[in-house]
Scaffold this motif. Structure first.
Motif, PDB file in Angstrom:
ATOM      1  N   ASP A 117      14.404  38.835 -13.712  1.00 11.77           N
ATOM      2  CA  ASP A 117      15.384  39.197 -14.269  1.00 11.77           C
ATOM      3  C   ASP A 117      16.766  39.043 -13.375  1.00 11.77           C
ATOM      4  N   ALA A 118      16.406  39.215 -12.212  1.00  9.60           N
ATOM      5  CA  ALA A 118      17.606  38.861 -11.205  1.00  9.60           C
ATOM      6  C   ALA A 118      17.870  37.396 -11.073  1.00  9.60           C
ATOM      7  N   LEU A 119      17.098  36.590 -11.164  1.00  9.88           N
ATOM      8  CA  LEU A 119      16.983  35.089 -10.913  1.00  9.88           C
ATOM      9  C   LEU A 119      17.475  34.546 -12.334  1.00  9.88           C
ATOM     10  N   LYS A 120      17.005  35.145 -13.548  1.00 11.92           N
ATOM     11  CA  LYS A 120      17.479  34.771 -14.562  1.00 11.92           C
ATOM     12  C   LYS A 120      19.179  35.024 -14.634  1.00 11.92           C
ATOM     13  N   LYS A 121      19.424  36.131 -14.322  1.00 13.70           N
ATOM     14  CA  LYS A 121      20.887  36.448 -14.479  1.00 13.70           C
ATOM     15  C   LYS A 121      21.626  35.568 -13.302  1.00 13.70           C
ATOM     16  N   LEU A 122      21.045  35.108 -12.220  1.00 12.94           N
ATOM     17  CA  LEU A 122      21.706  34.164 -11.183  1.00 12.94           C
ATOM     18  C   LEU A 122      21.890  33.139 -11.766  1.00 12.94           C
ATOM     19  N   ARG A 123      21.017  32.306 -12.567  1.00 13.41           N
ATOM     20  CA  ARG A 123      21.006  31.012 -13.219  1.00 13.41           C
ATOM     21  C   ARG A 123      22.026  31.125 -14.237  1.00 13.41           C
ATOM     22  N   GLU A 124      22.231  32.158 -14.954  1.00  8.74           N
ATOM     23  CA  GLU A 124      22.995  31.996 -16.068  1.00  8.74           C
ATOM     24  C   GLU A 124      24.558  32.196 -15.504  1.00  8.74           C
ATOM     25  N   GLN A 125      24.709  32.932 -14.360  1.00 10.34           N
ATOM     26  CA  GLN A 125      25.851  32.910 -13.543  1.00 10.34           C
ATOM     27  C   GLN A 125      26.189  31.385 -13.087  1.00 10.34           C
ATOM     28  N   ARG A 126      25.226  30.764 -12.453  1.00 15.78           N
ATOM     29  CA  ARG A 126      25.606  29.470 -11.742  1.00 15.78           C
ATOM     30  C   ARG A 126      25.814  28.631 -12.928  1.00 15.78           C
ATOM     31  N   LEU A 127      25.520  28.563 -14.182  1.00 15.39           N
ATOM     32  CA  LEU A 127      25.706  27.771 -15.136  1.00 15.39           C
ATOM     33  C   LEU A 127      27.127  28.099 -15.655  1.00 15.39           C
ATOM     34  N   GLU A 128      27.662  29.189 -15.989  1.00 14.05           N
ATOM     35  CA  GLU A 128      28.988  29.711 -16.054  1.00 14.05           C
ATOM     36  C   GLU A 128      29.807  29.000 -15.039  1.00 14.05           C
ATOM     37  N   LEU A 129      29.637  29.268 -13.698  1.00 14.19           N
ATOM     38  CA  LEU A 129      30.428  28.673 -12.696  1.00 14.19           C
ATOM     39  C   LEU A 129      30.518  27.164 -12.806  1.00 14.19           C
ATOM     40  N   ASP A 130      29.332  26.669 -13.058  1.00 15.20           N
ATOM     41  CA  ASP A 130      29.461  25.153 -13.212  1.00 15.20           C
ATOM     42  C   ASP A 130      30.592  24.657 -14.251  1.00 15.20           C
ATOM     43  N   ALA A 131      30.271  25.367 -15.343  1.00 12.58           N
ATOM     44  CA  ALA A 131      31.130  24.782 -16.436  1.00 12.58           C
ATOM     45  C   ALA A 131      32.701  25.318 -16.140  1.00 12.58           C
ATOM     46  N   GLN A 132      32.804  26.304 -15.251  1.00 15.83           N
ATOM     47  CA  GLN A 132      34.251  26.681 -15.062  1.00 15.83           C
ATOM     48  C   GLN A 132      34.884  25.776 -13.737  1.00 15.83           C
ATOM     49  N   GLU A 133      34.219  25.146 -13.126  1.00 22.61           N
ATOM     50  CA  GLU A 133      34.394  24.156 -12.170  1.00 22.61           C
ATOM     51  C   GLU A 133      34.662  23.014 -12.722  1.00 22.61           C
ATOM     52  N   VAL A 134      33.832  22.560 -14.066  1.00 27.37           N
ATOM     53  CA  VAL A 134      34.348  21.192 -14.623  1.00 27.37           C
ATOM     54  C   VAL A 134      35.714  21.357 -15.319  1.00 27.37           C
ATOM     55  N   ARG A 135      35.992  22.743 -15.764  1.00 27.32           N
ATOM     56  CA  ARG A 135      37.304  22.805 -16.502  1.00 27.32           C
ATOM     57  C   ARG A 135      38.177  22.770 -15.739  1.00 27.32           C
ATOM     58  N   LEU A 136      38.138  23.625 -14.432  1.00 28.74           N
ATOM     59  CA  LEU A 136      39.236  23.181 -13.516  1.00 28.74           C
ATOM     60  C   LEU A 136      39.542  21.972 -12.851  1.00 28.74           C
ATOM     61  N   ARG A 137      38.516  21.547 -12.646  1.00 29.03           N
ATOM     62  CA  ARG A 137      38.595  19.788 -12.101  1.00 29.03           C
ATOM     63  C   ARG A 137      39.291  19.084 -13.221  1.00 29.03           C
ATOM     64  N   ASP A 138      39.049  19.248 -14.504  1.00 29.50           N
ATOM     65  CA  ASP A 138      39.859  18.627 -15.384  1.00 29.50           C
ATOM     66  C   ASP A 138      41.391  19.105 -15.282  1.00 29.50           C
ATOM     67  N   GLU A 139      41.633  20.190 -15.138  1.00 29.88           N
ATOM     68  CA  GLU A 139      43.095  20.813 -15.074  1.00 29.88           C
ATOM     69  C   GLU A 139      43.694  20.313 -13.943  1.00 29.88           C
ATOM     70  N   ALA A 140      42.942  20.201 -12.703  1.00 28.21           N
ATOM     71  CA  ALA A 140      43.677  19.638 -11.432  1.00 28.21           C
ATOM     72  C   ALA A 140      43.939  18.293 -11.636  1.00 28.21           C
ATOM     73  N   ALA A 141      43.055  17.519 -12.304  1.00 24.10           N
ATOM     74  CA  ALA A 141      43.315  16.026 -12.643  1.00 24.10           C
ATOM     75  C   ALA A 141      44.413  15.884 -13.367  1.00 24.10           C
TER      76      ALA A 141
END
Length: 76
Positions: free
Chosen positions: A10-34
């Motif tokens: 369960d902890a691994l599943k939650k961690l993977r979900e958080q990682r996906l959310e962070l990856d998506a947030q990074e993409v959005r923020l990189r676009d905003e920075a660009a």
């Protein structure tokens, strides 16, 4: 009623979900920075610089460090 301890799975599943959310947030923020940087370039009149040249300037500046780059430019 006592709560059961979360399993490692369960902890691994939650961690993977958080990682996906962070990856998506990074993409959005990189676009905003660009977008912000693009606007800054237009304000400075730098839109006429070829992209490859601009990339080389930025890479060289980052390798030297911003302060050193500005110092060298001011000396000329």
């Amino acid at each position: 009623m006592a709560r059961s301890k979360p399993s490692a799975r369960d902890a691994l599943k939650k961690l993977r979900e958080q990682r996906l959310e962070l990856d998506a947030q990074e993409v959005r923020l990189r676009d905003e920075a660009a977008t912000e940087l693009g606007k800054l370039l237009v304000e400075c009149g730098a839109e006429t610089i070829e992209p490859a040249q601009l990339k080389r300037v930025v890479q060289a500046s980052m390798a030297l460090g911003i302060d050193e780059t500005l110092k060298r430019l001011a000396a000329k």
